[in-house]
Design an enzyme around this catalytic site. Structure first.
Site, PDB file in Angstrom:
ATOM      1  N   ASP A   1       9.595   8.266   9.496  1.00  0.00           N
ATOM      2  CA  ASP A   1       9.744   6.828   9.133  1.00  0.00           C
ATOM      3  C   ASP A   1       9.974   5.837  10.502  1.00  0.00           C
ATOM      4  O   ASP A   1       9.968   4.738  10.263  1.00  0.00           O
ATOM      5  CB  ASP A   1      11.006   6.571   8.081  1.00  0.00           C
ATOM      6  CG  ASP A   1      10.717   5.517   7.358  1.00  0.00           C
ATOM      7  OD1 ASP A   1       9.631   5.149   7.186  1.00  0.00           O
ATOM      8  OD2 ASP A   1      11.965   4.757   6.819  1.00  0.00           O
TER       9      ASP A   1
ATOM     10  N   LYS B   1      17.651   9.092  -1.557  1.00  0.00           N
ATOM     11  CA  LYS B   1      16.158   9.482  -2.150  1.00  0.00           C
ATOM     12  C   LYS B   1      16.436  11.115  -2.570  1.00  0.00           C
ATOM     13  O   LYS B   1      17.384  11.743  -2.298  1.00  0.00           O
ATOM     14  CB  LYS B   1      15.389   9.714  -0.762  1.00  0.00           C
ATOM     15  CG  LYS B   1      14.747   8.526  -0.077  1.00  0.00           C
ATOM     16  CD  LYS B   1      14.085   8.896   0.965  1.00  0.00           C
ATOM     17  CE  LYS B   1      13.236   7.723   1.522  1.00  0.00           C
ATOM     18  NZ  LYS B   1      12.378   6.788   0.603  1.00  0.00           N
TER      19      LYS B   1
ATOM     20  N   ASP C   1      17.131   1.771  -0.294  1.00  0.00           N
ATOM     21  CA  ASP C   1      16.126   2.566   0.294  1.00  0.00           C
ATOM     22  C   ASP C   1      14.920   1.651   0.652  1.00  0.00           C
ATOM     23  O   ASP C   1      13.874   1.932   1.206  1.00  0.00           O
ATOM     24  CB  ASP C   1      15.357   3.421  -0.808  1.00  0.00           C
ATOM     25  CG  ASP C   1      14.661   4.383  -0.393  1.00  0.00           C
ATOM     26  OD1 ASP C   1      14.508   4.509   0.960  1.00  0.00           O
ATOM     27  OD2 ASP C   1      13.875   5.203  -1.109  1.00  0.00           O
TER      28      ASP C   1
ATOM     29  N   GLU D   1      14.507  -0.506   3.011  1.00  0.00           N
ATOM     30  CA  GLU D   1      15.377  -1.110   4.326  1.00  0.00           C
ATOM     31  C   GLU D   1      14.174  -1.500   5.205  1.00  0.00           C
ATOM     32  O   GLU D   1      14.593  -2.320   6.136  1.00  0.00           O
ATOM     33  CB  GLU D   1      16.110   0.327   4.480  1.00  0.00           C
ATOM     34  CG  GLU D   1      15.396   1.371   5.572  1.00  0.00           C
ATOM     35  CD  GLU D   1      14.400   2.170   4.981  1.00  0.00           C
ATOM     36  OE1 GLU D   1      14.218   2.178   3.748  1.00  0.00           O
ATOM     37  OE2 GLU D   1      13.401   2.682   5.598  1.00  0.00           O
TER      38      GLU D   1
ATOM     39  N   ARG E   1      11.601  -3.412   5.311  1.00  0.00           N
ATOM     40  CA  ARG E   1      11.338  -4.713   5.086  1.00  0.00           C
ATOM     41  C   ARG E   1      12.401  -5.536   5.756  1.00  0.00           C
ATOM     42  O   ARG E   1      12.154  -6.580   6.475  1.00  0.00           O
ATOM     43  CB  ARG E   1      10.959  -5.269   3.896  1.00  0.00           C
ATOM     44  CG  ARG E   1      12.120  -5.138   2.758  1.00  0.00           C
ATOM     45  CD  ARG E   1      11.618  -5.035   1.434  1.00  0.00           C
ATOM     46  NE  ARG E   1      11.039  -3.760   1.116  1.00  0.00           N
ATOM     47  CZ  ARG E   1      10.227  -3.711  -0.078  1.00  0.00           C
ATOM     48  NH1 ARG E   1      10.378  -4.644  -1.065  1.00  0.00           N
ATOM     49  NH2 ARG E   1       9.713  -2.378  -0.327  1.00  0.00           N
TER      50      ARG E   1
ATOM     51  N   LYS F   1       8.249  -0.613  12.690  1.00  0.00           N
ATOM     52  CA  LYS F   1       9.291  -0.200  12.113  1.00  0.00           C
ATOM     53  C   LYS F   1       9.830   1.136  12.653  1.00  0.00           C
ATOM     54  O   LYS F   1       8.995   2.087  12.615  1.00  0.00           O
ATOM     55  CB  LYS F   1       9.076   0.013  10.682  1.00  0.00           C
ATOM     56  CG  LYS F   1      10.231   0.852   9.688  1.00  0.00           C
ATOM     57  CD  LYS F   1       9.844   1.085   8.262  1.00  0.00           C
ATOM     58  CE  LYS F   1      10.953   2.030   7.591  1.00  0.00           C
ATOM     59  NZ  LYS F   1      10.412   2.304   6.218  1.00  0.00           N
TER      60      LYS F   1
ATOM     61  N   ASP G   1      15.177   7.907   7.319  1.00  0.00           N
ATOM     62  CA  ASP G   1      15.496   7.236   6.114  1.00  0.00           C
ATOM     63  C   ASP G   1      15.853   8.162   4.913  1.00  0.00           C
ATOM     64  O   ASP G   1      14.944   8.945   4.120  1.00  0.00           O
ATOM     65  CB  ASP G   1      14.263   6.419   5.726  1.00  0.00           C
ATOM     66  CG  ASP G   1      14.286   5.822   4.389  1.00  0.00           C
ATOM     67  OD1 ASP G   1      15.704   5.405   4.219  1.00  0.00           O
ATOM     68  OD2 ASP G   1      13.477   5.171   4.125  1.00  0.00           O
TER      69      ASP G   1
HETATM   70  N1  BES Z   1      10.124   4.949   4.144  1.00  0.00           N
HETATM   71  C1  BES Z   1      10.075   4.525   2.757  1.00  0.00           C
HETATM   72  C2  BES Z   1       8.607   4.644   2.239  1.00  0.00           C
HETATM   73  C3  BES Z   1       7.655   5.879   2.318  1.00  0.00           C
HETATM   74  C4  BES Z   1       7.979   6.662   1.300  1.00  0.00           C
HETATM   75  C5  BES Z   1       6.981   6.253   3.200  1.00  0.00           C
HETATM   76  C6  BES Z   1       7.488   7.882   1.070  1.00  0.00           C
HETATM   77  C7  BES Z   1       5.902   7.226   3.153  1.00  0.00           C
HETATM   78  C8  BES Z   1       6.259   8.229   2.182  1.00  0.00           C
HETATM   79  C9  BES Z   1      10.662   3.040   2.506  1.00  0.00           C
HETATM   80  O1  BES Z   1      11.861   2.672   3.159  1.00  0.00           O
HETATM   81  C10 BES Z   1      10.971   3.333   1.012  1.00  0.00           C
HETATM   82  O2  BES Z   1      11.755   4.116   0.830  1.00  0.00           O
HETATM   83  N2  BES Z   1      10.431   2.320   0.295  1.00  0.00           N
HETATM   84  C11 BES Z   1      10.814   2.238  -1.276  1.00  0.00           C
HETATM   85  C12 BES Z   1      10.829   0.981  -1.625  1.00  0.00           C
HETATM   86  C13 BES Z   1      11.183   0.746  -3.117  1.00  0.00           C
HETATM   87  C14 BES Z   1      12.634   1.390  -2.940  1.00  0.00           C
HETATM   88  C15 BES Z   1      10.889  -0.534  -3.503  1.00  0.00           C
HETATM   89  C16 BES Z   1       9.779   3.182  -1.962  1.00  0.00           C
HETATM   90  O3  BES Z   1       8.461   3.034  -1.522  1.00  0.00           O
HETATM   91  O4  BES Z   1       9.868   4.002  -2.808  1.00  0.00           O
HETATM   92 ZN    ZN Z   2      11.818   3.682   5.138  1.00  0.00          ZN
HETATM   93 ZN    ZN Z   3      13.573   3.734   2.557  1.00  0.00          ZN
END
Ligand code: BES
Ligand code: ZN
Ligand code: ZN
Length: 498
Positions: free
Chosen positions: A284, A273, A343, A345, A347, A261, A266
């Protein structure tokens, strides 16, 4: 950059600015068990007896030799208890020694292996030195002017120095690839849109002959990589799909498919966020940077394996052209996805990239690396990555490799029940599965795109960069860690049949 040579010089002929001597706790035969000059040895015994040097793990004491002999300074470093001392401890101690040498403005230093030298120990010591001396100072105007960093290190052994030199040289190449992945990961988002990552991939083609192709947005649209296009379309920096092919095995062995990825920033998109720590989302892209690092390592080591690296790269931004919650996307493999949170994204872009890689390359196995979920950090913290997948044997091989590299990985289950959480009422699946088991439901989503090929997903959200809760390891300076490069290179090396 530092170079390491293995020497089997006689101890009394050793000339060095700093000799690093590790000492275990609770052992009183130090005097007998080393080659040091007897006056120095008994002086050290005195320091231990007076508790001036404690021998606890990582404690140090620097002794000046005042011009007596060829060794200018000796640094004692505590190794803790011998029965708890593993390669990872050697890596940390070697890294700490290198940083101490740097603090002391010393250009050259010498390490005595802390215990009986074997290949794994020499590898760990070299890695500790090479990785600890990394620093990211591209944007420091006065950069490195005032600091002397060590340029030469020696490791002293009694025999087999040429065998060990090969181990050091391979560790040099592998850690150069880790440091390269760190350099890319640390780039600020304004300087590293997807097109810039693509440029770095093309440079690997120029340097190592790794076949590299970049799919542009219009090509992705025309072949149905609609997930990557959807996530990328909110940004004026267009998405890129980076594909690298390394053919090191002439027996037409099916390739490993590595998918990383690379969200260059992000923001969360329309599901924006919160502002706190949003800057960290420049990291990210670390999964993709790791894949670039692995290909660099594999090519420079000349491993006899076939590896395909696929890196979907986008910037996730909110704008009038962004994808939205409520959208339904038909993915590359024909499955439909209901977007409920923009968010989630990572996956989506990974899913398209995996389905594309499966269709085009018929891989023997798939490993994806991604800073995928905050939930992974809640589950395992910031020092351990999660492995989730469909093949026990591949998971075991990965975890065995990780035990050798010290990059901690723990398996989480993927029971059928988790798939219930991502069922959609209007499409085949939805892109979020609620709060419970968030790291696992993300993997459940991805499993829809692997076509039943053995697959492991590595969630490196907690380990890709040093963050709140990161254990202080000498060899991981602040910022991107390059997590995963060493372990995947180890896995591929273990699989190399020459
Ligand atoms: N890039 C983030 C995951 C992340 C967050 C990695 C903080 C390291 C630190 C990912 O794209 C994301 O935002 N995931 C969300 C998923 C949720 C909306 C189901 C998350 O983990 O909050
Ligand atoms: Zn992300
Ligand atoms: Zn995200």
């Amino acid at each position: 950059m530092v170079g390491i040579t293995v020497q089997d010089a006689r101890f009394d002929q050793l000339e060095t600015a700093l000799l690093v001597v590790g000492i275990f706790e609770n052992e009183n035969d130090f005097f007998a068990s080393n080659d040091l000059d007897s006056t120095i040895s008994s002086a050290i015994m005195g320091l231990i007896e007076n508790k001036e040097f404690k021998r606890s793990f990582g404690s140090t004491l620097v002794l000046h030799m005042m011009g007596r002999g060829l060794v200018k300074k000796i640094m004692l470093i505590g190794l803790g208890a011998r029965d708890k001392f593993r390669c990872e401890n050697a890596r940390i101690i070697a890294g700490k020694s290198a940083l101490k040498a740097k603090d002391l403005n010393i250009e050259e230093f010498c390490i005595l292996p802390f215990t009986k030298a074997d290949e794994a120990l020499i590898e760990a010591i070299s890695e500790g030195v090479f990785l600890a001396l990394y620093s990211f100072n591209k944007y420091k105007t006065n950069g490195r002017k005032t600091i002397t960093t060590p340029t030469r290190a020696k490791i002293l052994v009694n025999s087999n120095s040429s065998k060990f030199q090969t181990v050091v040289d391979n560790a040099d190449l592998t850690t150069q690839a880790v440091n390269y992945a760190r350099d890319l990961g640390n780039l600020p988002p304004n300087e590293c849109p997807p097109s810039e990552l693509a440029r770095f991939a093309l440079a690997l083609e120029a340097e190592y002959g790794i076949k590299t192709s970049i799919l542009e947005r219009y090509e992705m649209e025309s072949i149905g990589l609609n997930g990557i296009v959807a996530v990328g379309k909110g940004s004026s920096n267009p998405p890129k799909l980076i594909v690298l092919e390394y053919h090191g095995d002439t027996n037409q062995q099916k390739p490993y498919l590595l998918v990383g990825k690379a969200v260059t920033f992000d923001t969360g998109g329309i599901s924006l966020k919160p502002g706190d720590k949003m800057d960290e989302m420049k990291f990210d892209k670390c999964g993709g940077c790791t894949v670039l690092g692995i290909l660099k390592a594999v090519a420079s080591l000349g491993l006899h394996v076939n590896v395909i690296g696929i890196i979907p790269s986008v910037e996730n931004m909110p704008s009038s052209s962004s994808y939205r919650p409520g959208d339904i996307i038909r993915m590359y493999n024909g499955k439909t996805v209901e977007i409920l949170n923009t968010d989630a994204e990572g996956r989506i872009i990974l899913a398209d990239a995996m389905a594309f890689g499966v269709a085009k390359y018929n891989p023997q196995s798939i490993i994806d690396l991604a800073t995928l979920t905050g939930a992974c950090i809640i589950a395992l913290g910031s020092n351990v990555a999660a492995a989730i997948g469909t093949n026990k044997q591949l998971a075991e091989r990965l975890i065995k490799a990780s035990e050798e590299t010290g990059e901690k990985i723990w398996s989480l289950p993927l029971y059928d029940e988790y798939h219930e959480q991502i069922k959609s009422t209007v499409a085949d699946i939805k892109n979020i599965g609620g709060r419970p088991a968030g790291a696992i439901t993300a993997a459940a989503f991805l499993s829809n795109f692997t076509n039943d090929i053995p697959w492991i997903h590595l969630d490196i959200a907690g380990t890709a960069w040093t963050q709140e809760g990161t254990f202080d390891r000498s060899y991981n300076p602040k910022g991107a860690t390059g997590f995963g490069v060493r372990t995947l290179v180890k896995l591929l090396t273990n699989d190399t049949h020459i």
